[in-house]
Design an enzyme around this catalytic site. Structure first.
Site, PDB file in Angstrom:
ATOM      1  N   ASP A 199       5.528   7.564 -13.145  1.00  0.00           N
ATOM      2  CA  ASP A 199       4.344   6.721 -13.044  1.00  0.00           C
ATOM      3  C   ASP A 199       4.736   5.370 -12.447  1.00  0.00           C
ATOM      4  O   ASP A 199       5.663   4.713 -12.932  1.00  0.00           O
ATOM      5  CB  ASP A 199       3.754   6.535 -14.450  1.00  0.00           C
ATOM      6  CG  ASP A 199       2.383   5.889 -14.452  1.00  0.00           C
ATOM      7  OD1 ASP A 199       1.669   5.985 -13.439  1.00  0.00           O
ATOM      8  OD2 ASP A 199       2.012   5.303 -15.487  1.00  0.00           O
ATOM      9  N   ASP A 223       4.062   3.614  -5.820  1.00  0.00           N
ATOM     10  CA  ASP A 223       3.006   2.600  -5.871  1.00  0.00           C
ATOM     11  C   ASP A 223       3.376   1.424  -4.968  1.00  0.00           C
ATOM     12  O   ASP A 223       4.116   0.536  -5.350  1.00  0.00           O
ATOM     13  CB  ASP A 223       2.806   2.114  -7.304  1.00  0.00           C
ATOM     14  CG  ASP A 223       1.704   1.067  -7.416  1.00  0.00           C
ATOM     15  OD1 ASP A 223       1.067   0.762  -6.378  1.00  0.00           O
ATOM     16  OD2 ASP A 223       1.468   0.570  -8.524  1.00  0.00           O
ATOM     17  N   GLU A 237      -0.879   5.174  -4.045  1.00  0.00           N
ATOM     18  CA  GLU A 237      -1.975   4.330  -4.520  1.00  0.00           C
ATOM     19  C   GLU A 237      -2.496   3.433  -3.416  1.00  0.00           C
ATOM     20  O   GLU A 237      -1.740   2.857  -2.645  1.00  0.00           O
ATOM     21  CB  GLU A 237      -1.540   3.479  -5.724  1.00  0.00           C
ATOM     22  CG  GLU A 237      -2.670   2.638  -6.295  1.00  0.00           C
ATOM     23  CD  GLU A 237      -2.377   2.089  -7.689  1.00  0.00           C
ATOM     24  OE1 GLU A 237      -3.137   1.216  -8.140  1.00  0.00           O
ATOM     25  OE2 GLU A 237      -1.414   2.538  -8.325  1.00  0.00           O
ATOM     26  N   GLY A 244      -3.515  -1.451 -19.688  1.00  0.00           N
ATOM     27  CA  GLY A 244      -3.348  -2.138 -20.959  1.00  0.00           C
ATOM     28  C   GLY A 244      -4.500  -1.957 -21.931  1.00  0.00           C
ATOM     29  O   GLY A 244      -5.444  -1.207 -21.696  1.00  0.00           O
ATOM     30  N   HIS A 303      -5.964   5.586 -12.748  1.00  0.00           N
ATOM     31  CA  HIS A 303      -5.015   4.947 -13.656  1.00  0.00           C
ATOM     32  C   HIS A 303      -5.784   4.071 -14.649  1.00  0.00           C
ATOM     33  O   HIS A 303      -6.974   3.831 -14.490  1.00  0.00           O
ATOM     34  CB  HIS A 303      -4.035   4.077 -12.861  1.00  0.00           C
ATOM     35  CG  HIS A 303      -2.984   4.861 -12.159  1.00  0.00           C
ATOM     36  ND1 HIS A 303      -1.643   4.755 -12.455  1.00  0.00           N
ATOM     37  CD2 HIS A 303      -3.065   5.769 -11.158  1.00  0.00           C
ATOM     38  CE1 HIS A 303      -0.958   5.564 -11.676  1.00  0.00           C
ATOM     39  NE2 HIS A 303      -1.801   6.194 -10.878  1.00  0.00           N
ATOM     40  N   ASN A 356      -5.068   9.051 -16.224  1.00  0.00           N
ATOM     41  CA  ASN A 356      -3.895   8.527 -16.926  1.00  0.00           C
ATOM     42  C   ASN A 356      -4.288   7.834 -18.226  1.00  0.00           C
ATOM     43  O   ASN A 356      -5.181   6.975 -18.239  1.00  0.00           O
ATOM     44  CB  ASN A 356      -3.167   7.510 -16.040  1.00  0.00           C
ATOM     45  CG  ASN A 356      -2.485   8.142 -14.855  1.00  0.00           C
ATOM     46  OD1 ASN A 356      -2.740   9.296 -14.512  1.00  0.00           O
ATOM     47  ND2 ASN A 356      -1.613   7.383 -14.209  1.00  0.00           N
ATOM     48  N   ILE A 357      -3.581   8.186 -19.298  1.00  0.00           N
ATOM     49  CA  ILE A 357      -3.852   7.617 -20.624  1.00  0.00           C
ATOM     50  C   ILE A 357      -2.527   7.234 -21.274  1.00  0.00           C
ATOM     51  O   ILE A 357      -1.664   8.084 -21.489  1.00  0.00           O
ATOM     52  CB  ILE A 357      -4.621   8.625 -21.496  1.00  0.00           C
ATOM     53  CG1 ILE A 357      -6.004   8.906 -20.873  1.00  0.00           C
ATOM     54  CG2 ILE A 357      -4.776   8.108 -22.929  1.00  0.00           C
ATOM     55  CD1 ILE A 357      -6.730  10.073 -21.472  1.00  0.00           C
TER      56      ILE A 357
END
Length: 336
Positions: free
Chosen positions: A94, A116, A146, A191, A234, A277-278
């Protein structure tokens, strides 16, 4: 060189193809510890769901790259031991921030990587993304890139403001990089504090913050530009208020923590968004269970005593996401 296929892992290509066609999303759960990994595997097996176990650069450093390789191999063996004859488990990097990091992960058995370069100038993002894709595809490893910037903080990924993905750029970007999936920005955020209070409204009955809606118009424009192309979201934790309340009740201090409403994630998962995404939700579930257990059992000091309920609480959360939000239950290629 460790080939991920020798570890029993799979890449994302076929599971994404089925998800886009079937109108559901594959769960991508970040993990840092053995307990998180166990809970992810248990939830995936019990719901018969494909799953992506992903680690950030910081999580990989925390776990150690070699140990992580064996944890991934162990996850596949554990799934089979639990009764899943043909598990579909991806080990995914990730937010890889360099070609060198992505290459090292591929060489150590990752079946999927994300590069990324979203904070870089557009042409530089394309250049390095293409470099990662060319190396990864030699080993049948899939690559996520991304376009657009998410706000928020998670591990070493941080941005003060978000920049929505520009639909007019996606065809050029996807074509020139050759990426297998594309992470976009439509208002999700990293976050547990995904929005500032001034960005939200307050529910007059509960006083809780109500976040702004996702930019589905941007998503639909991207879908028109890239029909059937796998899209990734994300920063999609919903920050369950019951977990936040438990943390605060037993000594925590998480004022105004807020996430993405699950009804919006359900809607997104029915589109070309095939990976969601978690991360923060898992952290909250783990921390809430640990705080409550230690408050109620101050005489205990064996980590197994408080990590067991933490693992159970995470598994409960993972199963809820799989079944009630993403719809990936019973979607294994071989349901036996």
């Amino acid at each position: 060189m460790v080939n991920y296929k020798d570890l029993g892992l799979v890449n994302t290509r076929e599971m994404f193809k089925r998800a886009v066609a079937g109108g559901y999303a594959i769960p991508a759960f970040n993990f840092n510890t053995m307990e998180q990994m166990q809970a992810i595997v248990q939830a995936a097996v019990e719901t018969k769901s494909p799953v992506i176990m992903q680690v950030s650069k910081g999580a990989r450093n925390y776990a150690n790259a070699t140990i992580l390789r064996y944890m991934a191999e162990g996850a596949v063996a554990y799934a089979k031991e639990l009764g899943c004859a043909h598990p579909e488990i991806v080990l995914h990097l990730d937010h890889g921030d360099s070609f060198e990091l992505c290459k090292d992960c591929i060489d150590m058995g990752f079946s999927s990587v994300m590069y990324d370069g979203s904070s870089l100038p557009y042409e530089e993002n394309i250049k390095i993304s293409r470099q990662v894709v060319e190396y990864a595809h030699k080993y049948d490893v899939t690559v996520e890139c991304e376009l657009g910037v998410l706000a928020g903080v998670e591990d070493e990924v941080a941005s003060e403001v978000s920049h929505y993905t520009k639909p007019e750029e996606v065809i050029d970007f996807a074509t020139r990089t050759g990426c297998d999936s594309l992470a976009i920005s439509i208002g999700t955020s990293h976050g547990a504090y995904k929005f500032k209070p001034e960005q939200c409204t307050r529910d007059p009955k509960t006083g809780k913050l109500v976040p702004p809606p996702l930019a589905f118009d941007v998503l639909h424009e991207i879908e028109k530009k890239l029909p059937g192309f796998p899209i990734v979201l994300h920063g999609s934790s919903s920050v369950p208020q019951e977990e936040v309340d438990t943390i605060n009740k037993f000594g925590g201090n998480l004022p105004d923590a807020i996430g993405i409403p699950e009804d919006q994630l359900r809607e997104a998962s029915k589109s070309a968004v095939c990976k969601i995404n978690i991360d923060s939700d898992s952290r909250l579930a783990m921390t809430a269970a640990i705080r409550q257990y230690l408050f109620e059992h101050p005489e205990h000091f064996d980590p197994r005593q408080y990590l067991k309920p933490a693992r159970e609480n995470m598994k409960k959360m993972y199963k809820h996401k799989i079944v009630d939000v993403l719809g990936s239950d019973n979607k294994l290629a071989q349901l036996d």
